[in-house]
Design a protein around this motif. Structure first.
Motif, PDB file in Angstrom:
ATOM      1  N   LEU A  18       4.299  12.416   1.252  1.00 48.66           N
ATOM      2  CA  LEU A  18       3.895  11.547   0.139  1.00 48.66           C
ATOM      3  C   LEU A  18       4.678  12.286  -1.192  1.00 48.66           C
ATOM      4  O   LEU A  18       4.533  13.231  -1.313  1.00 48.66           O
ATOM      5  N   SER A  55       2.762   6.892  -6.629  1.00 53.87           N
ATOM      6  CA  SER A  55       2.963   7.644  -5.495  1.00 53.87           C
ATOM      7  C   SER A  55       3.390   6.569  -4.355  1.00 53.87           C
ATOM      8  O   SER A  55       3.155   5.517  -4.435  1.00 53.87           O
ATOM      9  N   ASP A 115       3.029   8.708   7.292  1.00 56.07           N
ATOM     10  CA  ASP A 115       1.821   9.204   6.767  1.00 56.07           C
ATOM     11  C   ASP A 115       1.807  10.558   6.890  1.00 56.07           C
ATOM     12  O   ASP A 115       0.768  11.246   6.253  1.00 56.07           O
ATOM     13  N   ARG A 116       2.845  11.372   7.061  1.00 52.92           N
ATOM     14  CA  ARG A 116       2.730  12.633   6.885  1.00 52.92           C
ATOM     15  C   ARG A 116       3.627  13.155   5.479  1.00 52.92           C
ATOM     16  O   ARG A 116       3.482  14.064   5.211  1.00 52.92           O
ATOM     17  N   GLN A 175       4.187   6.497  -0.248  1.00 57.26           N
ATOM     18  CA  GLN A 175       3.874   7.295   1.186  1.00 57.26           C
ATOM     19  C   GLN A 175       4.773   6.641   2.217  1.00 57.26           C
ATOM     20  O   GLN A 175       4.386   5.518   2.801  1.00 57.26           O
ATOM     21  N   SER A 185       4.834  12.028  -5.192  1.00 57.96           N
ATOM     22  CA  SER A 185       4.029  11.541  -6.377  1.00 57.96           C
ATOM     23  C   SER A 185       4.554  12.164  -7.672  1.00 57.96           C
ATOM     24  O   SER A 185       4.853  13.191  -7.889  1.00 57.96           O
ATOM     25  N   GLU A 191       0.969  -1.195  -0.151  1.00 55.44           N
ATOM     26  CA  GLU A 191       0.078   0.082  -0.235  1.00 55.44           C
ATOM     27  C   GLU A 191       0.909   1.151  -0.178  1.00 55.44           C
ATOM     28  O   GLU A 191       0.446   2.326  -0.184  1.00 55.44           O
ATOM     29  N   ASN A 235       4.867  15.878  -0.790  1.00 48.25           N
ATOM     30  CA  ASN A 235       3.567  16.678   0.189  1.00 48.25           C
ATOM     31  C   ASN A 235       4.081  16.106   1.409  1.00 48.25           C
ATOM     32  O   ASN A 235       4.601  15.324   1.590  1.00 48.25           O
ATOM     33  N   ARG A 290       1.927   2.999  -4.742  1.00 46.95           N
ATOM     34  CA  ARG A 290       0.598   2.619  -5.586  1.00 46.95           C
ATOM     35  C   ARG A 290       0.857   3.345  -7.143  1.00 46.95           C
ATOM     36  O   ARG A 290       1.329   4.556  -7.269  1.00 46.95           O
TER      37      ARG A 290
END
Lengths: 143, 396
Positions: free
Chosen positions: B79, B71, B76-77, B73, B81, B32, B105, B35
């Motif tokens: 990302l 993308s 969790d903060r 990750q 892409s 996950e 991001n 992606r």
């Protein structure tokens, strides 16, 4: 005559309300058993399933599982629990994915898969229409 | 800022990103984290007059979008892409595959009621309702977006930029306020520079700077949406004297957006005004100002989750003080290049998960929505024309 009209309207309203409650009760938000809260507000559920909020209040990452757009449980869940149309959720995910500023939820094929994935993924959330018999999964009311 | 001038954000981010994605595929612990996504569409266009995306009077298939993105990750903060895009829109599109976006991001705050994040790299500009997903057929309300606001001819200026961006949201009861601020530059190439400098003159666009601010306010999960965009672009047109002279161009753009959803009906309207201020460009020593004005009104009806129908009225004036387009004659173009009025009806059919077939019929009055590069001979441009299009699209 007027009273009869009011009465009929009242009956229809009662029927509609109970029907919508019936739907709502059939939809269950499920979370991994490690989740500490007791319930979710509708706004919180919308924020999580639209992929805007990615962390629980304690800072742990949220993993969102969904069924395909055309799955009856997905449609019922979006309409009854989130009070949104499936295409509204899809629009929000598409904007994140295709402009590179976020991600879409993880799609699973069936409700059995949904339970299995939520049970084994800490911090995860999903929804089902059936009874859960899995101690690693909790159902959560949406208020 | 010296370093940024030498290494534009986009290039830097692109290099960083390709490296990171290679590492990511090796180190991603859960599938996950990494992606893929993508989309493709193939359209066919027929016009009875004028050329739109290829030789459309003979029916054109030069209407294709293929995108592939990835993308990653790692946290969790954080990302990363990127998306590559191949686009065929007749002579109005660039050749080959382009970096559509490549960005990082970073989420600073992500509470339920308040969020704030930073983005940097090649980003899609926050511009009106549809700009960020304009190449993904399934996210558009129609095969061809309203040309009044999303003119294919200006796409290269408005679509994306090499920028730093601050984005966030604030929730208050049933209201959600989204906001974006961007500072960057437009990644011009020798082809897109020709949007501002005539083909007959050598030249380039220098020192371009871009600021964008947008806020979209949503009520009740998006039942009602209001948007306000302010977009300003400054640059120097560096050219030898000819049809135009070297000088400065400042473009100020204001867009109001509104959407109302009621049951199966959706009403959408956007209004845009572009003030272009030219210093020395037309007459050395003089400032001239052109104010364009455009809007559309659109009503969509969702028959069911698979089928949607819509109608739209779409209006554009290149100069709101010269609605009949007399000023176009100076540049050897027909008066009809000064305006465009489009009446459209169409339908979109999601016949399977991720697949869509869409079709629509346009009746145009005015030729402002046409690419000059596809319609170079002014005497062949017709004011009244019809366009028919069908498009098949897939996304994952």
């Amino acid at each position: 005559m007027l009273n009869v009209t009011i009465w009929v309207r009242f009956l229809i309203t009662v029927c509609l309300l109970s029907a919508s409650n019936l739907y709502a009760e059939n939809q269950r938000v499920i979370v991994n058993a490690g989740f500490g809260g007791d319930d979710l507000t509708r706004n919180t559920a919308r924020a999580i399933f639209s992929m805007r909020v990615k962390r629980w209040e304690d800072g742990a990452a949220i993993t969102v599982f969904v069924l395909p757009d055309t799955h009856p449980t997905h449609r019922l869940f979006t309409r009854e629990t989130l009070a949104l149309f499936p295409h509204q959720l899809r629009r929000s995910w598409d904007r994140y994915v295709y402009s590179g500023i976020g991600t879409a939820p993880i799609e699973v094929e069936s409700e059995e898969d949904m339970i299995a994935r939520v049970a084994t993924t800490p911090g995860s959330i999903g929804y089902i229409s059936m009874e859960v018999l899995n101690e690693d999964v909790r159902t959560l009311p949406v208020r | 800022m010296k370093m940024f001038e030498r290494y534009p954000f986009g290039k830097l981010a692109g290099v960083l990103l390709s490296g990171l994605l290679v590492c990511a595929s090796a180190f991603a612990q859960q599938p996950e984290e990494l992606r893929w996504h993508g989309f493709f569409s193939q359209g066919v266009i027929h016009t009875d007059e004028n050329s739109f995306f290829g030789d459309s009077t003979d029916t054109s298939f030069d209407f294709r979008d293929v995108g592939l993105g990835l993308s990653w990750q790692p946290h969790d903060r954080l990302l990363f892409s990127a998306q590559g895009l191949y686009r065929d829109a007749g002579k109005t599109s660039p050749n080959g595959v382009n970096v559509d976006y490549a960005l990082v991001n970073y989420s600073l705050i992500n509470r339920l009621d308040f969020g704030l994040g930073l983005r940097a790299g090649r980003v899609k500009n926050p511009f009106a309702f549809y700009n960020e997903t304009r190449d993904v057929a399934a996210t558009r309300p129609s095969v061809i977006l309203p040309v009044s606001i999303y003119a294919p001819a200006f796409r290269d200026i408005f679509h994306s930029s090499d920028s730093v961006m601050l984005s966030g949201y604030k929730e208050a009861g049933d209201w959600l306020i989204n906001f974006d601020f961007l500072r960057g530059e437009v990644p011009f190439d020798t082809r897109s520079e020709r949007l501002l400098i005539p083909v007959s003159q050598p030249g380039s666009i220098e020192d371009n700077k871009l600021w964008v601010a947008r806020s979209i306010v949503e009520y009740d999960g998006g039942r009602i949406r209001f948007g306000l965009t302010y977009f300003t672009f400054d640059s120097r047109l560096d050219t030898t004297p000819g049809l135009i002279f070297p000088g400065d161009l400042d473009v100020d753009t204001y867009i109001l957006s509104f959407e109302y959803n009621w049951e199966s009906l959706q009403f959408t309207s956007e209004y845009m005004r572009i003030d272009s201020i030219y210093q020395d460009v037309f007459v050395p020593g003089l400032e001239s100002k052109r104010e364009s004005e455009s809007y559309y009104l659109q009503l969509g009806y969702r028959v069911n989750e698979k089928l949607r129908m819509f109608g739209r009225y779409d209006v554009y004036y290149a100069n709101r003080k010269d609605k009949s387009g007399n000023g176009q004659l100076v540049f050897g173009r027909p008066k009809s290049d000064g305006f465009s009025k489009d009446i459209v009806v169409g339908a979109q059919y999601h016949f399977a998960d991720n697949w869509m077939l869409a079709g629509e019929v346009h009746h145009f009055k005015g030729s402002a929505s046409l690419g000059v590069i596809e319609n170079p001979d002014a005497s062949n441009v017709k004011e009244d024309w019809n366009l028919y299009t069908l498009q098949l699209s897939y996304k994952f």
